[in-house]
Structures are given as structure tokens and as C-alpha cells.
Design an enzyme around this catalytic site. Structure first.
Site, PDB file in Angstrom:
ATOM      1  N   GLY A  59      16.182  23.182  82.336  1.00  0.00           N
ATOM      2  CA  GLY A  59      15.928  21.838  81.961  1.00  0.00           C
ATOM      3  C   GLY A  59      16.507  21.707  80.507  1.00  0.00           C
ATOM      4  NE  ARG A  85      18.233  24.624  71.606  1.00  0.00           N
ATOM      5  CZ  ARG A  85      18.891  25.733  70.845  1.00  0.00           C
ATOM      6  NH1 ARG A  85      18.623  25.574  69.557  1.00  0.00           N
ATOM      7  NH2 ARG A  85      19.812  26.354  71.200  1.00  0.00           N
ATOM      8  CE  LYS A 127      22.039  22.872  71.704  1.00  0.00           C
ATOM      9  NZ  LYS A 127      23.079  23.467  72.120  1.00  0.00           N
ATOM     10  CG  ASP A 176      11.569  26.615  68.354  1.00  0.00           C
ATOM     11  OD1 ASP A 176      12.176  26.134  68.985  1.00  0.00           O
ATOM     12  OD2 ASP A 176      11.377  27.004  67.373  1.00  0.00           O
ATOM     13  N   GLY A 177      11.840  24.159  70.905  1.00  0.00           N
ATOM     14  CA  GLY A 177      12.682  22.927  71.158  1.00  0.00           C
ATOM     15  C   GLY A 177      13.349  22.520  69.935  1.00  0.00           C
ATOM     16  NE  ARG A 237      24.239  18.483  73.387  1.00  0.00           N
ATOM     17  CZ  ARG A 237      23.994  19.397  74.028  1.00  0.00           C
ATOM     18  NH1 ARG A 237      24.859  20.413  73.961  1.00  0.00           N
ATOM     19  NH2 ARG A 237      23.192  19.444  75.083  1.00  0.00           N
ATOM     20  CG  ASP A 288      21.956  26.984  82.352  1.00  0.00           C
ATOM     21  OD1 ASP A 288      22.521  27.968  82.652  1.00  0.00           O
ATOM     22  OD2 ASP A 288      21.390  27.167  81.164  1.00  0.00           O
ATOM     23  CG  ASN A 289      24.775  26.716  79.460  1.00  0.00           C
ATOM     24  OD1 ASN A 289      24.180  25.793  78.784  1.00  0.00           O
ATOM     25  ND2 ASN A 289      24.760  28.080  78.818  1.00  0.00           N
ATOM     26  CG  ASP A 335      24.463  23.502  76.657  1.00  0.00           C
ATOM     27  OD1 ASP A 335      24.617  22.392  76.095  1.00  0.00           O
ATOM     28  OD2 ASP A 335      23.657  23.810  77.587  1.00  0.00           O
TER      29      ASP A 335
END
Ligand code: AMP
Ligand code: MG
Length: 542
Positions: A102, A105, A125, A137-138, A195, A272-273, A282
Site C-alpha cells: 500500500g 508514504r 510522496k 515513517d511515511g 507526483r 507493486d512498482n 516509483d
């Protein structure tokens, strides 16, 4: 008035059921997204922006330089009707199923309507933790944000499908990172990139509901993506699902061939990318080829297996498409056409690779065919086939480029101006070599005989040398975001000097043009940069 307004059309959140839990803490989420607020930043500062992205979303220079823009795109304020959200997806990381990942960040601010009724999602992002942040930490540090900003814009100007970057802002907050996971953590400057893309949906977005046997969400997602970004395929049905999968294969194929053309190594081709609309997405530990090396990967996290090495990107893309096929299988319930699409990917890839090599070398392929590929492709596909002699020429060139350290970008630009006088060939190409000691007599003979074969094939077409070299220079960039240049821009930016960042951004808007004032950015990687962290070695820490 410089007030910023957008026409919002939040279709994703309007279509899917939201995560009911409103508190922001890491957890498993059984929905497609969670609402989440960006973290307020202490002292945001805009350090770069893209004029062309701003224009695309209807913002002028005054608006980009306004306080409102800064507050909005650093995550400090929202416009009316913006309900930010993070998306839920899974993925295979380095070949292993990782379950839920998911947007850990990334926070989508809104979907907006653009001119001509297009749509774009604005996404921050590095704007703070989400339910998908897991143990992280995001946030994002300046170095990785500079890399994402510069590279996505460079990729766009190279004519390669990519997410874009509207802005790069410092947050004024510190972020602690252990760059090489070796116990040397330090506080770095935090940054946020905004983005922009029509879709941030990934292969892993489908894999997660499929892994949970949530057929309803899976179907809804596929239908949504088709309606939103593949509307030309028509209303969803098993046939349309197949046509859609074929088109995803075609787009992905074109994308990777483009990467191979310019010497881009993504570095983390986890599922996921992988963008479902076939964009580069990404930008993490990516790298650009200096010396041509099919085995190179910039990602130290992948140093052992080199799964995502330069030369394997086509095969990896196919492996990822295989995972996507597995995920959507329940919608089609027939393995054969999916398998066929995957097999066709290999054929397409080879054919497009051959066409790409021919274009790089300025050769018109001998065998012409106007036959369309089995499914109607939306992307431009090839119409020419290479002969055995041509294929051998391409493959032999790879061996030659690998046998001594040869700068890929400079080599192809020099080749466009290869003198007719054979006695000048070696001195003409000398600037491409990293180590003169490697240039043995045997090597010189091999290269000369290849050039001999090459020039014969090149001159067998009916185009003039002038036309040929013009075409080659429109295929082979002069300027790419060399790893050491990005690193130099980062080191200066960390000292609050953004001049190199801006210069690189400017030069990379015209990568195929001669720009004599920027000649230094077209030079070979300097010796000091060969093994320097950030220049040739990058990790996933960002
Ligand atoms: P990547 O391979 O960098 O695309 O990241 C894999 C996963 O880790 C994605 O779900 C990211 O959102 C998440 N991630 C990466 N860095 C961070 C971070 N600093 N904080 C939260 N999540 C992160
Ligand atoms: Mg990612």
C-alpha cells in the site's frame, strides 16, 4: 488573483468503499483505500517545480510561486472537497509474495479534470504516515526526492511513459535514515514531491484482492481501470478483460524497450512498482548506464541476485505480467488466452527490441511486413522484422560494448557521426572508452570489423547519411541523468544550493539536442564516481 482552483472528480473514492477505520495506524485493510491526512510540515520551501506539469493541470507561474501552492503541495492545507487518501495494494518483492503493502508514504490529494476532459491524480510522496506505512515513517528525504523529481521529468522529455513531478518542496523537518542499513543512521532533510499521473494503480493493486479471494473488489477494480484509462476497449466482459490484459502487456513491453534504448535501470521492478497504465513509476534506487553492462544494477539491496539487472528487465516485466495474469484469472477462467498473451509478450519484446536497435544504429530493417500483431495494439508496435545478419549485428555489438568499458550514451552519439575514412574510426570512438589500457589490438580488430559490417548495412538503405544521423540522434539521447550528476545536485541541494538541480532539470528537457553550453553534462562518468555511494550504489532507503 492567483487563487488555485481545480475541477475535482474524485472517482476512485466515489467508486470504492472506504476503510471504515478513521484513525491512522498501521493495519491490514480489506478495502481499496483509506482516508488519511497529510502531516503538517514545519517550514515548507519550494525548491523546484515543473512548468509543463503546472501548465497541464492549469496552473500559471504566479500560482506556482504562491504561498497557497506551497502550503497545498507540501501537505499543509487542502482545497475544498479534497479528501486525501492512500491506496491499498500488495505485491511481489524480489520474487516473493509480500502481502499487503500500500501507499506507505504517498497520499492522493484529489483527482482533477484537465483540459480536453482528461484526468490526473495529484499525489504527495513523503507527506507522512498512512495505514500502509508498516514499520516505516511515511516520510521521504531530500536525496530521494531530488532523484524522483529530476528523473521523472527527464523520462518524460525523453518521450518515455512516466508519472510526472509537479513540485519538490523541503518540509523543514528532519528524517532519520540509515542509508546503507549498516548502523550509520543520520538525520536528513525531509522533502515532499507532488507526483501527477492519470493512474497510480499498480499490478499489486489487483494481486491483493485476488490473494484474499475478494472477487468482488477484484472485479470492481478491473472494471474501474478499464472505464477510467482503457475506455476505448468498451464495456467490461471476459473478452474485454483479455483485450485489456493484452494491452497492459503491450504497454509494458514498449516501456521496457524504451528503458533499454536509453540505458535506464529501474532497480526495483517489484509488482507493486509496475503501473497498470504502463508508466515508469516509483523512482527509487534506479540508475543510468554509464559503461554498457547488461549485468549492472544500482540497487545494493539487490547486489547478490541482481534480479533487476539492466539486461533482465524484459524478462522481469514478463514475470510480473504473469503474476498479474494469475491475479485476474478468476475474471476470465481460461488460462490459454492469458498464456498466449504472455507468449506474445516475448515475441513483441524481441521484435520491438530489434526495431529499437535498428533505430539506434540508423539501419532500415530489410524484411518489411505490414502484418498487424494478433491483437489490436493501442501502442505503436513494430512493422519490420530483422534479418539474421541484422540480429547478429545487434547481438555482436552488445558483446563488444561489454568487452571493454564503453560509455553507452556517448558511443551511440559518436556512431551517428562516424567518419567515412576507416582510419579515423578508432580515434573517433576513443572518447567512449573508460580505460585505454583495455583497448587491445584484438579488440580494435573486432570493433573495426563490426563497424565495417555495420556501415555496409547502414548504407544499404536509401536514406542519406545526413538523414540517418538525424534519426539516430533523435533516438539516442545526448543527455541522460547520469548517476553522478544527480548525486552532485543532491550534495549541493543539501547545502541549500539548488543551482545544479535547476540546470539539470533544464538540460534534460531537451535530451536529444546538442546544447553546447551544457557539454559538461554529456561527459563520461569521472573516475572518482565509479564506486561512490549515491553514484553507482543506491539502496532502497529513501
Ligand atoms: P518501494 O519498494 O520503495 O516502492 O516501497 C515498498 C513499500 O514500502 C511501499 O508500500 C511503500 O509505500 C513503502 N515505503 C517505502 N518507504 C516508506 C517510508 N519511508 N514510509 C512508509 N512506507 C514506505
Ligand atoms: Mg513502490
Amino acid at each position: 488573483m492567483s487563487d488555485i482552483t481545480f475541477t475535482l472528480d474524485n472517482q476512485f473514492t466515489a467508486t470504492f468503499v472506504a476503510d471504515e477505520e478513521a484513525t491512522n495506524y498501521p493495519r491490514q485493510v480489506m478495502c481499496a483505500y483509506s482516508f488519511v491526512q497529510p502531516k503538517t510540515t514545519t517550514m515548507p520551501k519550494l525548491i523546484a517545480s515543473s512548468e509543463s506539469v503546472a501548465k497541464q493541470i492549469g496552473l500559471n507561474e504566479e500560482q506556482v510561486n504562491s504561498a497557497e501552492f506551497l502550503q497545498l503541495f507540501s501537505g499543509n492545507s487542502l482545497l475544498a472537497n479534497m479528501k486525501p487518501f492512500a491506496m491499498c495494494y500488495g505485491g511481489h518483492q524480489f520474487g516473493h509474495w509480500a502481502g499487503q503493502l500500500g501507499d506507505g508514504r504517498a497520499i492522493n490529494l484529489a483527482e482533477i479534470v484537465t483540459q480536453n476532459n482528461g484526468h490526473k491524480t495529484l499525489q504527495l510522496k513523503g507527506a507522512g504516515p498512512t495505514p500502509y506505512s508498516r514499520t516505516a515513517d511515511g516520510f521521504a528525504v531530500l536525496r530521494s526526492s531530488v532523484r524522483e523529481f529530476l528523473c521523472s521529468e527527464a523520462m518524460f522529455h525523453l518521450g518515455i511513459a512516466t508519472t510526472r513531478a509537479l513540485s519538490l518542496s523541503l518540509t523543514g523537518d528532519k528524517v532519520v535514515r540509515d542509508m546503507f542499513y549498516d548502523g550509520h543512521a543520520k538525520a536528513e532533510q525531509g522533502a515532499v514531491v507532488c507526483r501527477v499521473s492519470s493512474s497510480f494503480i499498480r499490478f499489486g493493486s489487483f494481486q491483493l484482492p485476488a490473494s484474499r479471494q475478494d472477487l468482488s473488489l477484484l472485479t470492481q477494480l478491473v472494471d474501474y481501470v478499464i472505464g477510467r484509462d482503457f475506455a476505448h476497449l468498451g464495456a467490461p466482459s471476459p473478452e474485454v478483460y483479455l483485450a485489456w490484459f493484452n494491452e497492459v502487456c503491450d504497454r509494458t513491453c514498449k516501456l521496457v524497450v524504451d528503458w533499454m534504448r536509453v540505458g535506464f535501470v529501474h532497480g526495483v521492478m517489484n509488482t507493486d512498482n509496475m503501473s497498470i497504465i504502463g508508466e515508469t513509476i516509483d523512482y527509487g534506487p534506479y540508475g543510468w548506464i554509464d559503461n554498457f553492462d547488461l549485468n549492472w544494477t544500482p540497487n545494493t539491496t539487490d547486489a547478490n541476485g541482481k534480479r533487476y539487472r539492466f539486461g533482465d528487465q524484459g524478462e522481469i516485466a514478463q514475470w510480473n505480467l504473469f503474476q498479474l495474469a494469475n491475479a485476474i484469472f478468476p475474471l476470465i477462467n481460461d488460462a490459454e488466452p492469458l498464456q498466449k498473451a504472455l507468449n506474445k509478450f516475448s515475441q513483441n519484446y524481441q521484435q520491438q527490441w530489434q526495431n529499437m536497435m535498428a533505430a539506434k544504429l540508423g539501419i532500415e530493417l530489410s524484411a518489411k511486413t505490414s502484418a498487424k500483431l494478433p491483437t489490436e495494439p493501442s501502442t505503436e508496435l513494430t512493422t519490420a522484422l530483422a534479418s539474421e545478419a541484422e540480429i547478429k549485428l545487434f547481438v555482436d555489438l552488445e558483446d563488444i560494448l561489454m568487452s571493454v568499458e564503453t560509455d553507452m550514451t556517448i558511443f551511440y552519439r559518436r556512431l551517428a557521426d562516424l567518419p567515412d575514412d576507416k582510419s579515423l574510426w578508432l580515434s573517433h570512438l576513443n572518447v567512449c572508452f573508460y580505460d585505454e589500457n583495455e583497448i587491445s589490438v584484438t579488440y580494435q580488430d573486432t570493433l573495426s570489423s563490426w563497424l565495417e559490417r555495420y556501415s555496409k548495412l547502414r548504407d544499404s538503405g536509401n536514406k542519406s547519411r545526413g538523414e540517418i544521423s538525424k534519426k539516430m540522434n533523435a533516438t539516442n539521447p545526448k543527455y541522460v541523468l547520469r548517476n553522478y550528476l544527480a548525486q552532485q545536485a543532491i550534495e549541493l541541494a543539501e547545502q541549500e544550493d539548488y543551482s545544479l538541480l535547476h540546470q539539470l532539470q533544464q538540460v534534460l528537457t531537451k535530451p536529444y539536442d546538442e546544447q553546447p553550453e551544457f557539454e559538461r553534462f554529456a561527459e563520461k562518468r569521472p573516475a572518482w564516481a565509479k564506486h561512490k555511494a549515491g553514484c553507482s550504489m543506491l539502496s532502497c532507503s529513501s
